[in-house]
Design a protein around this motif. Structure first.
Motif, PDB file in Angstrom:
ATOM      1  N   GLY A 529       0.882  -1.130   0.045  1.00  0.00           N
ATOM      2  CA  GLY A 529       0.006  -0.073  -0.002  1.00  0.00           C
ATOM      3  C   GLY A 529       0.786   1.172   0.074  1.00  0.00           C
ATOM      4  N   THR A 530       2.245   1.255  -0.141  1.00  0.00           N
ATOM      5  CA  THR A 530       2.956   2.108  -0.058  1.00  0.00           C
ATOM      6  C   THR A 530       3.554   2.711  -1.467  1.00  0.00           C
ATOM      7  OG1 THR A 530       3.871   1.771   2.230  1.00  0.00           O
ATOM      8  CG2 THR A 530       5.106   3.264   0.936  1.00  0.00           C
ATOM      9  N   TYR A 531       3.174   4.093  -1.821  1.00  0.00           N
ATOM     10  CA  TYR A 531       3.735   4.529  -3.060  1.00  0.00           C
ATOM     11  C   TYR A 531       4.719   5.612  -2.958  1.00  0.00           C
ATOM     12  CZ  TYR A 531      -0.064   1.625  -5.328  1.00  0.00           C
ATOM     13  OH  TYR A 531      -0.966   0.602  -5.845  1.00  0.00           O
ATOM     14  N   ALA A 532       5.753   5.573  -3.985  1.00  0.00           N
ATOM     15  CA  ALA A 532       6.567   6.846  -4.019  1.00  0.00           C
ATOM     16  C   ALA A 532       6.056   7.887  -5.047  1.00  0.00           C
ATOM     17  CB  ALA A 532       8.176   6.226  -4.523  1.00  0.00           C
ATOM     18  N   ILE A 533       6.101   9.149  -4.604  1.00  0.00           N
ATOM     19  CA  ILE A 533       5.624  10.016  -5.572  1.00  0.00           C
ATOM     20  C   ILE A 533       7.039  10.557  -6.101  1.00  0.00           C
ATOM     21  CG2 ILE A 533       4.512  12.074  -5.919  1.00  0.00           C
ATOM     22  CD1 ILE A 533       2.938  11.674  -3.100  1.00  0.00           C
ATOM     23  N   ASN A 534       7.360  10.126  -7.463  1.00  0.00           N
ATOM     24  CA  ASN A 534       8.487  10.531  -8.020  1.00  0.00           C
ATOM     25  C   ASN A 534       8.498  11.992  -8.992  1.00  0.00           C
ATOM     26  OD1 ASN A 534       9.953   8.102  -7.231  1.00  0.00           O
ATOM     27  ND2 ASN A 534       8.751   6.999  -8.964  1.00  0.00           N
ATOM     28  N   GLY A 535       7.134  11.928  -9.143  1.00  0.00           N
ATOM     29  CA  GLY A 535       6.906  13.296 -10.121  1.00  0.00           C
ATOM     30  C   GLY A 535       5.811  13.977  -9.868  1.00  0.00           C
ATOM     31  N   ILE A 536       5.463  15.383  -9.863  1.00  0.00           N
ATOM     32  CA  ILE A 536       4.149  15.913  -9.652  1.00  0.00           C
ATOM     33  C   ILE A 536       4.038  16.878 -10.769  1.00  0.00           C
ATOM     34  CG2 ILE A 536       4.403  16.017  -7.194  1.00  0.00           C
ATOM     35  CD1 ILE A 536       5.461  18.875  -7.154  1.00  0.00           C
ATOM     36  N   PRO A 537       2.779  17.410 -11.099  1.00  0.00           N
ATOM     37  CA  PRO A 537       2.440  18.265 -12.131  1.00  0.00           C
ATOM     38  C   PRO A 537       3.028  19.573 -12.108  1.00  0.00           C
ATOM     39  CG  PRO A 537       0.410  17.414 -11.251  1.00  0.00           C
ATOM     40  CD  PRO A 537       1.461  16.891 -10.213  1.00  0.00           C
ATOM     41  N   ALA A 538       3.484  20.101 -13.185  1.00  0.00           N
ATOM     42  CA  ALA A 538       4.368  21.430 -13.000  1.00  0.00           C
ATOM     43  C   ALA A 538       3.359  22.416 -12.536  1.00  0.00           C
ATOM     44  CB  ALA A 538       4.771  21.806 -14.469  1.00  0.00           C
ATOM     45  N   GLY A 539       3.990  23.290 -11.960  1.00  0.00           N
ATOM     46  CA  GLY A 539       2.986  24.751 -11.362  1.00  0.00           C
ATOM     47  C   GLY A 539       2.361  24.524  -9.927  1.00  0.00           C
ATOM     48  N   ILE A 540       2.499  23.123  -9.471  1.00  0.00           N
ATOM     49  CA  ILE A 540       1.993  23.320  -7.894  1.00  0.00           C
ATOM     50  C   ILE A 540       3.016  22.970  -7.009  1.00  0.00           C
ATOM     51  CG2 ILE A 540       0.003  21.880  -9.032  1.00  0.00           C
ATOM     52  CD1 ILE A 540       1.270  19.384  -7.508  1.00  0.00           C
ATOM     53  N   GLU A 541       4.083  23.683  -7.134  1.00  0.00           N
ATOM     54  CA  GLU A 541       5.228  23.962  -6.168  1.00  0.00           C
ATOM     55  C   GLU A 541       4.555  24.493  -4.861  1.00  0.00           C
ATOM     56  OE1 GLU A 541       5.347  25.064  -9.112  1.00  0.00           O
ATOM     57  OE2 GLU A 541       6.815  23.504 -10.327  1.00  0.00           O
ATOM     58  N   GLY A 542       5.048  24.237  -3.769  1.00  0.00           N
ATOM     59  CA  GLY A 542       4.740  24.713  -2.628  1.00  0.00           C
ATOM     60  C   GLY A 542       3.464  23.880  -2.049  1.00  0.00           C
ATOM     61  N   LEU A 543       2.726  23.190  -2.674  1.00  0.00           N
ATOM     62  CA  LEU A 543       1.701  22.134  -2.325  1.00  0.00           C
ATOM     63  C   LEU A 543       2.221  20.735  -1.796  1.00  0.00           C
ATOM     64  CD1 LEU A 543      -1.077  22.648  -4.896  1.00  0.00           C
ATOM     65  CD2 LEU A 543      -0.962  23.968  -2.845  1.00  0.00           C
ATOM     66  N   ASN A 544       1.415  20.280  -0.794  1.00  0.00           N
ATOM     67  CA  ASN A 544       2.065  19.101  -0.223  1.00  0.00           C
ATOM     68  C   ASN A 544       1.448  17.908  -1.111  1.00  0.00           C
ATOM     69  OD1 ASN A 544       2.200  16.526   1.304  1.00  0.00           O
ATOM     70  ND2 ASN A 544       1.747  17.643   3.323  1.00  0.00           N
ATOM     71  N   PRO A 545       2.521  17.329  -1.730  1.00  0.00           N
ATOM     72  CA  PRO A 545       1.978  16.304  -2.843  1.00  0.00           C
ATOM     73  C   PRO A 545       1.331  15.077  -2.179  1.00  0.00           C
ATOM     74  CG  PRO A 545       4.400  17.114  -3.198  1.00  0.00           C
ATOM     75  CD  PRO A 545       3.924  17.402  -1.773  1.00  0.00           C
ATOM     76  N   GLU A 546       1.900  14.565  -1.069  1.00  0.00           N
ATOM     77  CA  GLU A 546       0.980  13.299  -0.528  1.00  0.00           C
ATOM     78  C   GLU A 546      -0.223  13.842   0.072  1.00  0.00           C
ATOM     79  OE1 GLU A 546       1.418  11.204   3.845  1.00  0.00           O
ATOM     80  OE2 GLU A 546       3.205  12.178   3.028  1.00  0.00           O
ATOM     81  N   ARG A 547      -0.709  15.040   0.556  1.00  0.00           N
ATOM     82  CA  ARG A 547      -2.126  15.409   0.910  1.00  0.00           C
ATOM     83  C   ARG A 547      -2.792  15.671  -0.426  1.00  0.00           C
ATOM     84  NH1 ARG A 547      -3.452  19.107   5.910  1.00  0.00           N
ATOM     85  NH2 ARG A 547      -2.436  17.367   7.029  1.00  0.00           N
ATOM     86  N   LEU A 548      -2.425  16.175  -1.300  1.00  0.00           N
ATOM     87  CA  LEU A 548      -3.000  16.514  -2.742  1.00  0.00           C
ATOM     88  C   LEU A 548      -3.003  15.213  -3.281  1.00  0.00           C
ATOM     89  CD1 LEU A 548      -3.980  18.442  -4.957  1.00  0.00           C
ATOM     90  CD2 LEU A 548      -1.674  18.511  -5.758  1.00  0.00           C
ATOM     91  N   LEU A 549      -2.494  14.099  -3.295  1.00  0.00           N
ATOM     92  CA  LEU A 549      -2.771  12.735  -4.078  1.00  0.00           C
ATOM     93  C   LEU A 549      -3.663  12.134  -3.232  1.00  0.00           C
ATOM     94  CD1 LEU A 549      -1.747  11.007  -6.578  1.00  0.00           C
ATOM     95  CD2 LEU A 549      -0.111   9.964  -4.945  1.00  0.00           C
ATOM     96  N   THR A 550      -3.748  12.198  -1.971  1.00  0.00           N
ATOM     97  CA  THR A 550      -4.646  11.381  -1.024  1.00  0.00           C
ATOM     98  C   THR A 550      -6.114  11.963  -1.250  1.00  0.00           C
ATOM     99  OG1 THR A 550      -2.791  10.976   0.657  1.00  0.00           O
ATOM    100  CG2 THR A 550      -5.316  10.772   1.153  1.00  0.00           C
ATOM    101  N   ASP A 551      -6.108  13.446  -1.505  1.00  0.00           N
ATOM    102  CA  ASP A 551      -7.509  14.243  -1.515  1.00  0.00           C
ATOM    103  C   ASP A 551      -8.125  13.747  -3.026  1.00  0.00           C
ATOM    104  OD1 ASP A 551      -7.465  15.434   0.692  1.00  0.00           O
ATOM    105  OD2 ASP A 551      -6.714  17.412   0.064  1.00  0.00           O
ATOM    106  N   LEU A 552      -7.243  13.877  -3.874  1.00  0.00           N
ATOM    107  CA  LEU A 552      -7.630  13.393  -5.310  1.00  0.00           C
ATOM    108  C   LEU A 552      -8.419  11.996  -5.392  1.00  0.00           C
ATOM    109  CD1 LEU A 552      -4.837  14.769  -7.668  1.00  0.00           C
ATOM    110  CD2 LEU A 552      -7.140  15.829  -7.307  1.00  0.00           C
ATOM    111  N   VAL A 553      -7.383  10.828  -4.729  1.00  0.00           N
ATOM    112  CA  VAL A 553      -7.985   9.683  -4.657  1.00  0.00           C
ATOM    113  C   VAL A 553      -9.510   9.646  -3.872  1.00  0.00           C
ATOM    114  CG1 VAL A 553      -7.631   7.484  -3.601  1.00  0.00           C
ATOM    115  CG2 VAL A 553      -5.826   8.564  -4.617  1.00  0.00           C
ATOM    116  N   HIS A 554      -9.706  10.336  -2.792  1.00  0.00           N
ATOM    117  CA  HIS A 554     -10.971  10.374  -2.083  1.00  0.00           C
ATOM    118  C   HIS A 554     -12.020  10.972  -3.005  1.00  0.00           C
ATOM    119  CE1 HIS A 554     -10.124   8.402   1.731  1.00  0.00           C
ATOM    120  NE2 HIS A 554      -8.950   8.745   1.507  1.00  0.00           N
ATOM    121  N   VAL A 555     -11.658  12.222  -3.613  1.00  0.00           N
ATOM    122  CA  VAL A 555     -12.794  12.684  -4.801  1.00  0.00           C
ATOM    123  C   VAL A 555     -13.264  11.805  -5.760  1.00  0.00           C
ATOM    124  CG1 VAL A 555     -12.580  14.375  -6.497  1.00  0.00           C
ATOM    125  CG2 VAL A 555     -11.707  15.096  -4.360  1.00  0.00           C
TER     126      VAL A 555
END
Length: 628
Positions: A529-555
């Motif tokens: 159940g563990t994943y490594a976030i190797n890349g993020i969308p350009a332009g979202i610097e400053g956001l928490n990638p872990e929390r953002l990805l979790t929110d997208l999954v729950h959406v």
């Protein structure tokens, strides 16, 4: 006239009862696992095929049943849990109605193998649509082994309305988690199609929570234990900084039974008032132990709605317990300074032996002039002994008397003229392009009001743009284009972040992995159940990638069973809202220009994807009316 009222056959009555008790495969698992817990099982294994539509199998090592009990268990209102109506007020078991097994047997093909003694002779019983097929003695392990096949085979309308495998499996995991969280002393396992999804050994409560939701949840939990004459409250609540908009794990249990209770939920949320941002929620796992006579669980067949005799008093106890826990662990914000790594500065006192240190004395050459033509001084840090150049002529003409060719102030800032009326398109007050009026060669800029709105002049009056909604509109179209065109604007991370998902979240994640990749997320599966976030969308610097990805999954989980295009639009909108500028952010002239130009380059600039207004126009007539 002839009599028209007749007694329904048991098979029909059981199908009617199954409409409330057995709604989907997860209902079957809930009833069978709860029966296994009541039977004293220390290990329960659940195996499903085709998300439970084809087969649900529950194996336990509990007491087992005799041949007579095995047959009797499938009769309506046959139960070993209660004998009289008074027993309803002393319930310590999960089931008591005697409706679950006959309801399951009425809409499925059931095979039961059960034995009361280890190594003894057990019973095999087969029932299909409430009709007993055969019953015979067989050799089997102690406990019970239920196989429920072809659910709703004789009720095609009900089977047709079952959701997708992803949705049904998610519901199965939800019911499984609820039973596992309240019985940490029982070992559980869950497998889908031969693949093990959860394996939970018997352990303590905190370890059970980590086993279900991942080890990282441990650092966000605060424990509490409050005993009163009315109720014993225990469990864990989340830290305020762990609040999230989506996916908060919130569980209430009473006397070993999961329950929904909006009134008690309000008690918890009010305790966090002013501690978490508006719209965010914290996780909690709260266990009530109270006198069974003070509660009523016989309200709904699912037994998740429970009435309490003293709800208001319990509300106050719960609220006080949560507040006391937050205060005990110093989770209430306080004014403090970061002193880590700072030098220890002693305070001055009036003790005669204490000598106040004097500041160092500085000396400098007041006659030194770096613009002298020649100098023999050696006061430069690195003196080469060479003569310095004469810098004086380079600074000539910088005084007021030396200014030539300067434009008068009134030439730079003239009277403001009207903007070119190029905002009208198709007769509506939306703009397809923009011409900047020139004031003596200087372009007229947009104006920002309170960091929220951008004001600019148009032919019909004054146009007002909500800057955050405008940015959401622009980003949404960009992300949707990336998904539809299989684009990938990803930014590699120097140090990958780790994110853990529960089994229910992994099911959704696997279905949206491609769409996340098109948005710019690059994930690596590390197992368990563990994943490594190797890349993020350009332009979202400053956001928490872990929390953002979790929110997208729950959406995406909230859109269970929806068409893929709707899920894609939801993902794009959620990411756009997370990456958009916030209200109150001050923008430069260039940023406002780019935002306005970008807004009116999209197909529908007037509204956000979720229907909120982006642009409003204050008519010229309305402005003139204000000054009459």
């Amino acid at each position: 006239m002839s009599d028209i009222i007749r007694l329904l056959p048991d098979s029909v009555a059981n199908q009617i009862a199954a409409g409330e008790v057995i709604q989907r495969p997860s209902s079957v698992i809930k009833e069978l696992v709860e029966n296994a817990v009541d039977a004293g099982a220390t290990r329960i294994d659940v195996l499903v095929e085709d998300a439970g539509k084809t087969c649900v199998r529950v194996i336990d090592n509990g007491k087992g049943m005799s041949p007579t009990d095995a047959r009797m268990a499938f009769e309506r209102h046959a139960t070993s849990k209660i004998r009289t109506a008074d027993d309803l007020f002393t319930l310590h078991t999960m089931g008591f109605r005697g409706e679950a097994l006959p309801s399951i047997a009425a809409v499925a093909q059931v095979e039961l193998r059960t034995c009361q003694e280890e190594g003894g002779v057990g019973t095999l019983l087969e029932i299909s649509g409430s009709k007993v097929g055969r019953q015979e003695s067989v050799a089997c392990a102690k406990g019970s082994d239920f196989s429920v096949k072809n659910l709703f085979f004789n009720v095609p309308a009900r089977r047709k309305f079952l959701k997708s495998n992803q949705t049904e499996l998610s519901n199965i995991l939800t019911e499984f988690e609820r039973v596992a969280l309240v019985n940490p002393g029982v070992a559980f396992s869950l497998s889908q199609g031969g693949t093990e999804m959860l394996n939970l050994p018997a352990t303590g409560l905190r370890q059970r929570i980590m086993g279900v939701f991942g080890k990282k949840v441990n650092q966000d939990l605060l424990s509490f234990d409050v005993k009163t004459t009315m109720v014993h409250l225990s469990g864990f609540i989340g830290k305020p900084e762990a609040a999230r908009k989506k996916g908060a794990r919130q569980f209430f249990f009473v006397n070993g039974r999961f329950m929904r209770h909006p009134y008690f939920h309000k008690a918890v949320t009010e305790a966090y008032e002013n501690l978490v941002p508006m719209g965010e929620q914290v996780s909690y796992f709260i266990y009530f132990e109270t006198d069974p006579a003070s509660i009523d669980v016989n309200i709904h067949p699912t037994k998740t709605e429970i009435k309490f005799e003293n709800e208001q008093a319990l509300w106050q106890i719960l609220s006080a317990a949560v507040k006391e826990t937050l205060g005990r662990f110093n989770e209430v914000p306080s004014i403090d300074f970061d002193t880590e790594g700072m030098p220890d500065i002693p305070a001055c006192d009036s003790h005669p032996e204490y000598v106040v240190p004097q500041p160092p004395k500085l000396s400098f050459d007041t006659s030194y002039n770096p613009f002298e033509v020649e100098s023999t001084r050696s006061s430069w840090p690195l003196d080469t002994g060479k003569k310095r150049k004469d810098w004086g002529p380079l600074f000539e003409g910088l005084g007021n008397e030396g200014q030539t060719g300067a434009a008068p102030e009134e030439e730079l800032f003239g009277t403001v003229s009207e903007l070119s009326p190029d905002y009208e398109r198709g007769g509506h007050d939306s703009c397809s392009g923009r011409k900047e009026a020139k004031v003596s060669g200087i372009p007229l800029r947009h104006y920002q009001y309170k960091g929220r709105f951008i004001l600019t002049s148009v032919k019909s009056g004054l146009m007002i743009i909500d800057q955050r909604r405008a940015h959401v509109r622009i980003l949404y179209d960009r992300y949707m284009s990336q998904i539809q065109n299989h684009g990938n604007a990803s930014q590699r991370m120097l140090f990958p972040d780790m994110v853990h998902f529960s089994p229910a979240e992994i099911i959704t994640l696997q279905n949206i992995t491609d769409d996340l990749g098109y948005l710019g997320f690059e994930l690596g599966d590390l197992g368990n159940g563990t994943y490594a976030i190797n890349g993020i969308p350009a332009g979202i610097e400053g956001l928490n990638p872990e929390r953002l990805l979790t929110d997208l999954v729950h959406v995406a989980m909230e859109k269970e069973g929806k068409v893929k295009e709707e899920v894609q639009g939801t993902l794009a909108l959620a990411l756009a809202k997370a990456a958009a500028i916030v209200s109150g952010q001050v923008l430069s002239d260039e940023e406002m220009d780019n935002l306005v130009d970008g807004l009116f380059s999209v197909s529908t600039p007037n509204y956000t994807p979720d229907g909120k207004k982006v642009v409003a126009v204050l008519k010229e007539e309305e402005i003139e009316r204000m000054f009459k």
